[in-house]
Structures are given as C-alpha cells and as structure tokens.
Design an enzyme around this catalytic site. Structure first.
Site, PDB file in Angstrom:
ATOM      1  N   ASP A 243       0.853  -1.190   0.000  1.00 48.26           N
ATOM      2  CA  ASP A 243       0.000   0.000   0.000  1.00 48.26           C
ATOM      3  C   ASP A 243       0.888   1.239   0.000  1.00 48.26           C
ATOM      4  OD1 ASP A 243      -2.355  -1.506   0.002  1.00 48.26           O
ATOM      5  OD2 ASP A 243      -2.173  -1.832   2.154  1.00 48.26           O
ATOM      6  N   GLU A 244       0.566   2.146  -0.870  1.00 45.81           N
ATOM      7  CA  GLU A 244       1.420   3.302  -1.148  1.00 45.81           C
ATOM      8  C   GLU A 244       1.877   4.030   0.114  1.00 45.81           C
ATOM      9  OE1 GLU A 244      -0.578   6.537  -3.179  1.00 45.81           O
ATOM     10  OE2 GLU A 244       1.326   7.232  -3.987  1.00 45.81           O
ATOM     11  N   CYS A 258       8.421   0.971   4.666  1.00 43.97           N
ATOM     12  CA  CYS A 258       7.705   0.684   3.421  1.00 43.97           C
ATOM     13  C   CYS A 258       8.628   0.413   2.234  1.00 43.97           C
ATOM     14  CB  CYS A 258       6.723   1.806   3.123  1.00 43.97           C
ATOM     15  SG  CYS A 258       5.505   1.986   4.437  1.00 43.97           S
ATOM     16  N   ASP A 327      -7.184   2.558  10.595  1.00 40.06           N
ATOM     17  CA  ASP A 327      -6.927   2.061   9.250  1.00 40.06           C
ATOM     18  C   ASP A 327      -8.215   2.115   8.428  1.00 40.06           C
ATOM     19  OD1 ASP A 327      -6.431   0.118   7.087  1.00 40.06           O
ATOM     20  OD2 ASP A 327      -4.697  -0.487   8.258  1.00 40.06           O
ATOM     21  N   ARG A 329      -8.076   0.984   4.933  1.00 40.29           N
ATOM     22  CA  ARG A 329      -7.707   0.387   3.641  1.00 40.29           C
ATOM     23  C   ARG A 329      -8.710  -0.646   3.145  1.00 40.29           C
ATOM     24  NH1 ARG A 329      -1.622  -1.243   4.988  1.00 40.29           N
ATOM     25  NH2 ARG A 329      -2.579  -1.373   7.040  1.00 40.29           N
ATOM     26  N   LYS A 356      -3.747  -8.430   5.803  1.00 39.15           N
ATOM     27  CA  LYS A 356      -3.586  -8.898   4.422  1.00 39.15           C
ATOM     28  C   LYS A 356      -3.670 -10.425   4.358  1.00 39.15           C
ATOM     29  CE  LYS A 356      -0.786  -4.943   2.976  1.00 39.15           C
ATOM     30  NZ  LYS A 356       0.580  -4.463   2.739  1.00 39.15           N
TER      31      LYS A 356
HETATM   32 ZN   LIG Z   1       5.623   4.073   5.115  1.00 38.87          ZN
END
Ligand SMILES: [Zn+2]
Length: 417
Positions: A243-244, A258, A327, A329, A356
């Site tokens: 995730d971006e 990330c 969150d 998402r 996930k």
């Molecule tokens: Zn990050």
C-alpha cells in the site's frame, strides 16, 4: 442532473431486468453477456455506471474541459493499445462476488467491443497491460554484492529488471462491495453520497445502476517472470501486496519500513521468477492506510511530541486520536487483482500484515510461507513501527517484543532533524 425518464427504479440487488439501455450482468461467464461498462459522458444515454472513468483523475479531466483544452466529446483512439500478453479468462472472473472492485474484462474492451466502438460507442478500457524495464538501486546493489545473480532475461547484469506492468482502475459492483465489507447496499450508497459532499447523486437516485466508478486511487501490478506459472502447480508464486507510502517508497523517508519492504519484496519476486516461477507486486494507492498523507504527517508530529516520546506502545493510539480509526484500507477488497490474475496460492508472501493474510486466505488464496523483513533493512527511526506491529499481532516469525521495548522511546525527536 440528467435523468432518463424511461428508467424505472427497481430493487437494488436486481440488474438483469434493469431499465438501462446497456445492462451490466456482473459475473457473467463472458464479456459479451456481461456487457460493456460505460462511464462516458459523451453520450449520457449509453452510460450505465455512476461516476466517470480514470479514478481520481476524472476531476482533472473536468478541469481540462472547463478550460477548453479538451473537447467534452473526445473519444480515445484505441488503435494498438491492446494488452501485450494474453491474460485469462480465469474461473474467478465469473464466480459470484469473487471480484467486486475491478472489471475483470477491463483490458479486453478494445478487442471484444471493437464493433461497438467502430459504430461510435464510447467504451473505455479500465485495465492496461504493457511491458517495462525497471531500475531499483537496492536491486542493483544486491547484484553488485552477488546476493542475486543476473540471468540476462528477468534480471540484467546492470541490475535492471524486465517486467509486465498492469494498471487497474477501480470499477465497483456496489452490491458485491456491500457484501464484501458486510453492510447493506443502501447504507453504503447513502454514506458514499453524503460523505463525498453529495458528489454522486445517482448513488441515491439510480438504484438500477449497480456499477460505480469511484474517484479513488488505482492499482498497479508489476509482474516478474512468466505469468503462466500462476496456473502451474509445479511452479512457485511470490507476492507482495504493497500500500502506497510516498514518503518512504519514493523519497526514502526513514520513519517506516515501506520502501525496504517493497524492494525486499521485489528481490523475492525476482528470485522466484528466476527459478521458473512468477513474482507479483501489487501496488495500491492507499496512502497512509488510506487515511491520506496529511493525516499521516499529523500523526508523525503527535507521536514525536507526546509525553514519553515516540514509542511502540502508543503507536496505533496516536493514529486513532487524529483519524478516528487506525486504518481505512479495507483489506477485504485487496485480493481482487490476485483473483483476476487467477492466483489460488502464494508460495512466498513478503508481508507481516495479518490483515492482508486474513483477507487473502479467507477468500480462498492459500499462503504457504510468510517472509518477514530482514532486521538489517529496518531504518533506525522505523523500529517503533515494527515493534508496534509485532506487538499488535503482525506475523513476526517467532520474534517477540519485550514490554520494556514497547515503552522505550526509539523514535527520533523533532529537534534532531
Ligand atoms: Zn511508510
């Protein structure tokens, strides 16, 4: 608002007897029975969706029209835009509620609706498949260090990698989305109408339209190796769903893991592809756990200024204080691009996230091995995040966080920049 007087309102879950000119039979076994997804505004009578093409970029398109740079009647010339690989159809494309957030036939539009397009209908692809060569400094470093070896095809001696890359725009089947996240469709439509400031009145006024083209970020797949390995049980599949995080992914900001996790995932994908399998990176534009980057940066400040300093035990609380939730998402939507590729098992999943893992396995995708990020890839300032996630139950391959470390201040002070 243009309202077709001939359309009568029908029950929300029915679309087979819809009064729209081009009904969408979501989940039909082939594209012709399913029918085209038409988000065009060049001919409102043909339109069978709520919203418009190009995700969030539809707003820029509107501005280009307002300024006179773009004709509102422009139709794309799709000559030579067809996919560079043959993909599908897979059984998942027509299984009830298996794919609800993308159009599984979205890359086939220029081929299968060629006749209709030639007759002047404005039907647009929502998926595009092309090839690329990517240069990732971490991969080049790994090649130089002899950690991975160039094979001349997937990975070149220069450290560049050949990939198939696929862009997917969101196409939401509202009844399926509602079922996937466990709400009723009316509640979902009402909340989306109200909390976008009334941006899409048709969410309320057109219950006969069940397909929504939401103004949100898209998804990109980077695939390493031969995609037909996905359907071959004797060949392995590696995957990272990412995730971006613009700050880390692009700019190397060191408060989180990330980019290290992304490049590690790419390395795992390349290795498996080199062994005859396939590696899949799914990159979702869901910045800051889909809370947005402003919220995310506010949280960073709040974390570093709180009494006791930046520490794992207070990591998730600071987000919730500001955003109201930890969150947004909605990971249950995440498996769709993998269903679309025909993935039923992942041999190596580069992720520690239980959200996930649960989303994928609960929707029938088997995960054989989970791969954690190597300790030496975790930036100093990101130790707070990793410890907080492990303490919250993320997969950690047996590692545990001591109570002492949970309360210990690890993050850098704001004065230290
Ligand atoms: Zn990050």
């Amino acid at each position: 608002m243009a309202v077709n007087k001939n359309v009568r309102a029908i029950s929300l879950t029915s679309h087979t007897h819809s009064g729209v000119k081009h009904p969408v039979l979501w989940g039909a076994p082939n594209i012709l029975d399913r029918g085209p997804i038409i988000g065009t505004i060049t001919n409102p009578a043909d339109k069978n969706t709520i919203g418009s093409h190009a995700g969030s970029y539809c707003v820029y398109r509107a501005m280009a029209v307002a300024k006179g740079d773009l004709s509102p009647l422009h139709k794309p010339d799709l000559t030579n835009t067809e996919p560079v690989i043959e993909l599908g159809p897979h059984p998942q494309w027509s299984e009830q509620d298996k794919i609800v957030s993308i159009d599984p036939w979205g890359h086939r539009v220029a081929i299968d609706f060629k006749d209709k397009i030639q007759l002047g209908m404005d039907i647009r692809p929502t998926i595009a498949i092309t090839k690329a060569r990517i240069t990732i400094p971490e991969i080049q470093y790994a090649v130089r260090q002899g950690l991975i070896k160039a094979d001349g095809q997937i990975l070149l001696p220069s450290g560049e990698a050949n990939v198939t890359k696929i862009a997917l725009e969101p196409v939401w089947h509202l009844p399926g989305i509602a079922r996937r996240i466990g709400v009723d469709e009316t509640t979902l439509r009402k909340a989306m109408f109200e909390h976008t400031g009334g941006m899409f009145p048709e969410l309320i006024t057109r219950p006969d339209r069940s397909v929504f083209l939401p103004p949100i970020g898209s998804t990109t797949i980077y695939m390493f190796g031969d995609h037909t390995a996905i359907q071959d049980p004797s060949r392995e599949v590696a995957c990272r769903v990412h995730d971006e995080c613009n700050g880390s992914d692009v700019f190397g900001s060191d408060i989180c893991t990330c980019r290290p996790y992304l490049t590690h995932g790419i390395e795992v994908c390349i290795r498996i592809a080199q062994q005859g399998g396939v590696g899949i990176i799914v990159y979702n534009r869901k910045e800051g756990r889909a809370l947005g980057e402003v919220t995310k940066f506010l949280v960073y400040n709040a974390r570093k200024r709180q009494v006791g300093g930046d520490r794992a035990s207070a990591y998730f609380q600071r987000t919730e204080c500001i955003a109201g939730v930890e969150d947004m998402r909605f990971q249950p939507l995440m498996p769709d691009p993998l269903h679309w590729l025909g993935v039923t098992r992942i041999d190596y999943m580069a992720s520690m996230s239980n959200m996930k893992f649960d989303a994928l396995t609960s929707q029938g995708i088997q995960i054989k091995n989970r791969i954690t990020i190597p300790d030496d890839m975790i930036p100093e300032d990101a130790k707070v995040e990793i410890d907080a996630k492990m303490a919250a139950g993320y997969f950690s391959d047996g590692k545990v966080v001591s109570d002492e470390n949970l309360d210990k201040k690890f993050g850098r002070d704001l004065e230290a920049y």
